[in-house]
Design an enzyme around this catalytic site. Structure first.
Site, PDB file in Angstrom:
ATOM      1  N   SER A 129      -3.886 -13.281  18.200  1.00  0.00           N
ATOM      2  CA  SER A 129      -3.442 -12.512  17.037  1.00  0.00           C
ATOM      3  C   SER A 129      -2.417 -13.293  16.236  1.00  0.00           C
ATOM      4  O   SER A 129      -1.616 -14.049  16.803  1.00  0.00           O
ATOM      5  CB  SER A 129      -2.808 -11.215  17.537  1.00  0.00           C
ATOM      6  OG  SER A 129      -2.134 -10.561  16.488  1.00  0.00           O
ATOM      7  N   TYR A 153       3.416  -7.044  23.383  1.00  0.00           N
ATOM      8  CA  TYR A 153       2.010  -7.307  23.062  1.00  0.00           C
ATOM      9  C   TYR A 153       1.830  -8.744  22.558  1.00  0.00           C
ATOM     10  O   TYR A 153       0.965  -9.492  23.042  1.00  0.00           O
ATOM     11  CB  TYR A 153       1.509  -6.294  22.022  1.00  0.00           C
ATOM     12  CG  TYR A 153       0.173  -6.662  21.412  1.00  0.00           C
ATOM     13  CD1 TYR A 153      -0.996  -6.561  22.158  1.00  0.00           C
ATOM     14  CD2 TYR A 153       0.094  -7.146  20.105  1.00  0.00           C
ATOM     15  CE1 TYR A 153      -2.220  -6.924  21.600  1.00  0.00           C
ATOM     16  CE2 TYR A 153      -1.121  -7.501  19.548  1.00  0.00           C
ATOM     17  CZ  TYR A 153      -2.276  -7.384  20.293  1.00  0.00           C
ATOM     18  OH  TYR A 153      -3.482  -7.747  19.747  1.00  0.00           O
ATOM     19  N   LYS A 157      -0.091 -12.148  24.247  1.00  0.00           N
ATOM     20  CA  LYS A 157      -1.106 -13.000  23.591  1.00  0.00           C
ATOM     21  C   LYS A 157      -0.728 -14.469  23.732  1.00  0.00           C
ATOM     22  O   LYS A 157      -1.566 -15.314  24.054  1.00  0.00           O
ATOM     23  CB  LYS A 157      -1.240 -12.634  22.105  1.00  0.00           C
ATOM     24  CG  LYS A 157      -1.963 -11.326  21.856  1.00  0.00           C
ATOM     25  CD  LYS A 157      -3.428 -11.441  22.225  1.00  0.00           C
ATOM     26  CE  LYS A 157      -4.167 -10.130  22.130  1.00  0.00           C
ATOM     27  NZ  LYS A 157      -5.365 -10.083  22.976  1.00  0.00           N
TER      28      LYS A 157
HETATM   29  P1  NAD Z   1     -10.249  -2.145  21.361  1.00  0.00           P
HETATM   30  O1  NAD Z   1      -9.235  -1.382  22.136  1.00  0.00           O
HETATM   31  O2  NAD Z   1     -11.139  -1.398  20.452  1.00  0.00           O
HETATM   32  O3  NAD Z   1     -11.166  -2.994  22.363  1.00  0.00           O
HETATM   33  C1  NAD Z   1     -10.690  -3.505  23.588  1.00  0.00           C
HETATM   34  C2  NAD Z   1     -11.707  -3.156  24.664  1.00  0.00           C
HETATM   35  O4  NAD Z   1     -11.264  -3.673  25.915  1.00  0.00           O
HETATM   36  C3  NAD Z   1     -11.884  -1.641  24.853  1.00  0.00           C
HETATM   37  O5  NAD Z   1     -13.251  -1.329  24.812  1.00  0.00           O
HETATM   38  C4  NAD Z   1     -11.271  -1.354  26.226  1.00  0.00           C
HETATM   39  O6  NAD Z   1     -11.913  -0.285  26.862  1.00  0.00           O
HETATM   40  C5  NAD Z   1     -11.454  -2.698  26.927  1.00  0.00           C
HETATM   41  N1  NAD Z   1     -10.465  -2.988  27.979  1.00  0.00           N
HETATM   42  C6  NAD Z   1      -9.115  -2.939  27.902  1.00  0.00           C
HETATM   43  N2  NAD Z   1      -8.568  -3.300  29.069  1.00  0.00           N
HETATM   44  C7  NAD Z   1      -9.594  -3.616  29.920  1.00  0.00           C
HETATM   45  C8  NAD Z   1      -9.657  -4.050  31.261  1.00  0.00           C
HETATM   46  N3  NAD Z   1      -8.565  -4.237  31.986  1.00  0.00           N
HETATM   47  N4  NAD Z   1     -10.870  -4.286  31.795  1.00  0.00           N
HETATM   48  C9  NAD Z   1     -11.996  -4.069  31.082  1.00  0.00           C
HETATM   49  N5  NAD Z   1     -11.999  -3.650  29.811  1.00  0.00           N
HETATM   50  C10 NAD Z   1     -10.806  -3.422  29.229  1.00  0.00           C
HETATM   51  O7  NAD Z   1      -9.462  -3.294  20.578  1.00  0.00           O
HETATM   52  P2  NAD Z   1      -9.981  -4.284  19.435  1.00  0.00           P
HETATM   53  O8  NAD Z   1      -9.300  -3.930  18.183  1.00  0.00           O
HETATM   54  O9  NAD Z   1     -11.457  -4.397  19.462  1.00  0.00           O
HETATM   55  O10 NAD Z   1      -9.329  -5.640  19.953  1.00  0.00           O
HETATM   56  C11 NAD Z   1     -10.039  -6.564  20.743  1.00  0.00           C
HETATM   57  C12 NAD Z   1      -9.130  -7.719  21.087  1.00  0.00           C
HETATM   58  O11 NAD Z   1      -8.649  -8.321  19.894  1.00  0.00           O
HETATM   59  C13 NAD Z   1      -7.893  -7.293  21.887  1.00  0.00           C
HETATM   60  O12 NAD Z   1      -7.604  -8.292  22.832  1.00  0.00           O
HETATM   61  C14 NAD Z   1      -6.811  -7.244  20.830  1.00  0.00           C
HETATM   62  O13 NAD Z   1      -5.533  -7.454  21.375  1.00  0.00           O
HETATM   63  C15 NAD Z   1      -7.233  -8.374  19.919  1.00  0.00           C
HETATM   64  N6  NAD Z   1      -6.728  -8.230  18.539  1.00  0.00           N
HETATM   65  C16 NAD Z   1      -6.996  -7.075  17.849  1.00  0.00           C
HETATM   66  C17 NAD Z   1      -6.498  -6.917  16.567  1.00  0.00           C
HETATM   67  C18 NAD Z   1      -6.763  -5.645  15.785  1.00  0.00           C
HETATM   68  O14 NAD Z   1      -6.125  -5.419  14.778  1.00  0.00           O
HETATM   69  N7  NAD Z   1      -7.702  -4.802  16.178  1.00  0.00           N
HETATM   70  C19 NAD Z   1      -5.738  -7.936  15.977  1.00  0.00           C
HETATM   71  C20 NAD Z   1      -5.502  -9.108  16.703  1.00  0.00           C
HETATM   72  C21 NAD Z   1      -6.024  -9.240  17.993  1.00  0.00           C
HETATM   73  C1  UD1 Z   2       0.012  -4.572  13.248  1.00  0.00           C
HETATM   74  C2  UD1 Z   2       0.807  -5.033  14.444  1.00  0.00           C
HETATM   75  C3  UD1 Z   2       0.326  -6.415  14.851  1.00  0.00           C
HETATM   76  C4  UD1 Z   2      -1.177  -6.388  15.133  1.00  0.00           C
HETATM   77  C5  UD1 Z   2      -1.893  -5.856  13.896  1.00  0.00           C
HETATM   78  C6  UD1 Z   2      -3.344  -5.697  14.177  1.00  0.00           C
HETATM   79  C7  UD1 Z   2       3.007  -3.967  14.289  1.00  0.00           C
HETATM   80  C8  UD1 Z   2       4.462  -4.166  13.971  1.00  0.00           C
HETATM   81  N1  UD1 Z   2       2.210  -5.074  14.108  1.00  0.00           N
HETATM   82  O1  UD1 Z   2       0.195  -5.479  12.183  1.00  0.00           O
HETATM   83  O2  UD1 Z   2       1.001  -6.825  16.010  1.00  0.00           O
HETATM   84  O3  UD1 Z   2      -1.644  -7.693  15.426  1.00  0.00           O
HETATM   85  O4  UD1 Z   2      -1.358  -4.569  13.549  1.00  0.00           O
HETATM   86  O5  UD1 Z   2      -4.040  -5.397  13.010  1.00  0.00           O
HETATM   87  O6  UD1 Z   2       2.595  -2.902  14.689  1.00  0.00           O
HETATM   88  N2  UD1 Z   2       1.776   0.534   6.717  1.00  0.00           N
HETATM   89  C9  UD1 Z   2       2.249   1.616   5.990  1.00  0.00           C
HETATM   90  N3  UD1 Z   2       2.004   2.865   6.471  1.00  0.00           N
HETATM   91  C10 UD1 Z   2       1.313   3.101   7.633  1.00  0.00           C
HETATM   92  C11 UD1 Z   2       0.821   1.992   8.358  1.00  0.00           C
HETATM   93  C12 UD1 Z   2       1.087   0.716   7.883  1.00  0.00           C
HETATM   94  O7  UD1 Z   2       2.884   1.450   4.950  1.00  0.00           O
HETATM   95  O8  UD1 Z   2       1.144   4.269   8.012  1.00  0.00           O
HETATM   96  C13 UD1 Z   2       2.006  -0.831   6.187  1.00  0.00           C
HETATM   97  C14 UD1 Z   2       2.803  -1.736   7.110  1.00  0.00           C
HETATM   98  O9  UD1 Z   2       4.181  -1.610   6.877  1.00  0.00           O
HETATM   99  C15 UD1 Z   2       2.243  -3.124   6.727  1.00  0.00           C
HETATM  100  C16 UD1 Z   2       0.795  -2.826   6.348  1.00  0.00           C
HETATM  101  O10 UD1 Z   2       0.735  -1.433   6.058  1.00  0.00           O
HETATM  102  O11 UD1 Z   2       2.904  -3.609   5.581  1.00  0.00           O
HETATM  103  C17 UD1 Z   2      -0.201  -3.136   7.456  1.00  0.00           C
HETATM  104  O12 UD1 Z   2       0.215  -2.455   8.655  1.00  0.00           O
HETATM  105  P1  UD1 Z   2      -0.691  -2.446   9.979  1.00  0.00           P
HETATM  106  O13 UD1 Z   2      -2.071  -2.066   9.627  1.00  0.00           O
HETATM  107  O14 UD1 Z   2       0.028  -1.597  10.989  1.00  0.00           O
HETATM  108  O15 UD1 Z   2      -0.736  -3.958  10.435  1.00  0.00           O
HETATM  109  P2  UD1 Z   2       0.478  -4.982  10.734  1.00  0.00           P
HETATM  110  O16 UD1 Z   2       1.786  -4.312  10.724  1.00  0.00           O
HETATM  111  O17 UD1 Z   2       0.300  -6.163   9.862  1.00  0.00           O
END
Ligand code: NAD
Ligand code: UD1
Length: 343
Positions: A129, A153, A157
């Site tokens: 991330s 978190y 990572k």
């Molecule tokens: P998500 O929660 O939708 O998917 C994660 C999946 O992993 C889920 O289906 C959950 O059931 C499974 N899981 C969790 N722990 C497990 C375990 N111990 N064993 C087996 N399965 C397990 O999340 P996502 O948004 O799809 O994110 C996927 C990956 O990408 C994560 O590692 C997350 O940290 C990373 N990531 C997500 C974002 C975001 O904004 N969504 C941003 C940056 C990185």
């Molecule tokens: C957040 C996480 C980041 C993670 C990412 C995944 C935090 C501090 N950071 O990032 O670790 O990797 O999500 O996508 O939680 N906002 C509002 N109102 C809301 C929600 C968000 O104004 O109700 C604003 C936030 O201040 C920010 C933007 O929208 O400026 C995006 O927010 P968000 O979607 O939560 O993502 P990040 O904060 O960038």
């Protein structure tokens, strides 16, 4: 003789990003085995992935921290690579329960790595991330920008990145791609899979979707006094289908990359909170009422990627714009709302 598709183990493959990656990997000709404990996803996602792709996948229900389960799984067949999404991702919860996050995200990844090593599987694509970047950097962030995550978190990572990098450098033939996502949003264009958060979402786009649908009253905009054009926070939103395609590109490139390579996955451009609100109103034809609220602790003003490395080395670019992201998020929201809650 028919050729056998290379098999990929997708951990977390029924989750938000993992399910979209399965669709792209199937389209690219890979056979897919999903490992998921369903702690944040639903079994029904399997059928929806298969419906979109027109191909079957295998779901192995279990936990990456379960050594015996992993041993059996790696004995099922020889996986060509692992795409590792499984993890917990709620920043606030990670502050409340750091030990749970360390156990699931760091120890779990260690167990997976050990099982791969034992089974002779040497290729991994890992979900990292942009949250690993420190607060002192000036955007756009390159992959060489200083790291300095500010919550458990983000620290998880970075710890997993370091563990994988150390392992790959010490063991022959390993190849690891560390993908740092910016802000994944949107959904598959079919509207059949998307982000399905439990309870009230923390992230902007899922929250805005529920406001547009009339299920939440108004959006709180966290601060309008940042040094940005309209005062609200700016982020690099990237369509989840583009992000999913980035995993296929990374997987296909692994053998010609150095043993460990980091890639930013983002569009390289930022949009403000109010840009997102306006675009979502256009896409949905609904009003998104909002009020200005105090800044959220830990939020930076501006974050966006320098995505040149992924373009150069993976030939990957995030082509879908904000209008498509909002359209697809809205389509998913409508489909999901029409289903029973327990789906
Ligand atoms: P998500 O929660 O939708 O998917 C994660 C999946 O992993 C889920 O289906 C959950 O059931 C499974 N899981 C969790 N722990 C497990 C375990 N111990 N064993 C087996 N399965 C397990 O999340 P996502 O948004 O799809 O994110 C996927 C990956 O990408 C994560 O590692 C997350 O940290 C990373 N990531 C997500 C974002 C975001 O904004 N969504 C941003 C940056 C990185
Ligand atoms: C957040 C996480 C980041 C993670 C990412 C995944 C935090 C501090 N950071 O990032 O670790 O990797 O999500 O996508 O939680 N906002 C509002 N109102 C809301 C929600 C968000 O104004 O109700 C604003 C936030 O201040 C920010 C933007 O929208 O400026 C995006 O927010 P968000 O979607 O939560 O993502 P990040 O904060 O960038």
């Amino acid at each position: 003789m028919p050729s056998i598709s290379p098999a990929i183990l997708v951990t977390g493959g029924t989750g938000y990003i993992g399910s979209h990656a399965c669709v792209e990997l199937l389209a690219a000709g890979y056979a897919i085995h999903v490992l998921d404990n369903l702690c944040n996803s639903r079994r029904s996602v399997q059928g929806r992935i298969e419906r979109i792709a027109g191909k079957a996948i295998t779901l192995h229900e279990g936990d990456i921290r379960d050594r015996a389960f992993l041993k059996d799984l790696f004995a099922v067949r020889r996986f060509d690579a692992v795409v590792h999404f499984a993890g917990l991702k709620a920043v606030g919860e990670s502050v409340e329960k750091p030990e749970l996050y360390f156990d699931n995200n760091v120890r779990g990844s260690g167990m997976l790595l050990a099982a791969m090593q034992e089974a002779g599987v040497r290729r991994m694509v890992f979900s990292s991330s942009a949250t690993v970047y420190g607060e002192t950097n000036t955007p756009p962030f390159t992959e060489d920008a200083a790291t300095g995550p500010v919550n458990p978190y983000g620290q998880n990572k970075l710890a997993v990145e370091q563990m994988l990098a150390d392992h790959a450098r010490r063991h022959e033939d390993w190849r690891v791609a560390l993908l740092r996502y910016f802000n994944p949003v949107g959904a598959h264009e079919s509207g059949l899979i998307g982000e399905d958060p439990n309870g009230i979402p923390n992230n902007l786009m899922p929250y805005v979707s529920l406001v547009a649908a009339g299920r939440l009253k108004e959006l709180s905009v966290f601060g309008n006094d940042f040094e940005t054009a309209d005062g609200t926070g700016v982020r690099d939103y990237v369509h989840v289908a583009d992000l999913a395609a980035g995993h296929v590109a990374a997987l296909n490139a692994l053998d010609r990359l150095p043993p460990v390579r980091i890639f930013n996955l983002g569009t390289g451009r930022g949009y403000s909170v109010l840009d997102v609100v306006k675009e979502f109103e256009r896409a949905s034809g609904r009003a998104v009422p909002y009020r200005i609220a105090p800044r959220r602790p830990g939020d930076v003003a501006v974050s966006y990627a320098d995505a040149a490395r992924a373009a150069r080395e993976l030939d990957w670019r995030a082509g879908r714009g904000l209008a498509t992201m909002c359209r697809d998020a809205w389509r998913w929201q409508q489909w999901r709302a029409a289903q029973p809650a327990e789906l």
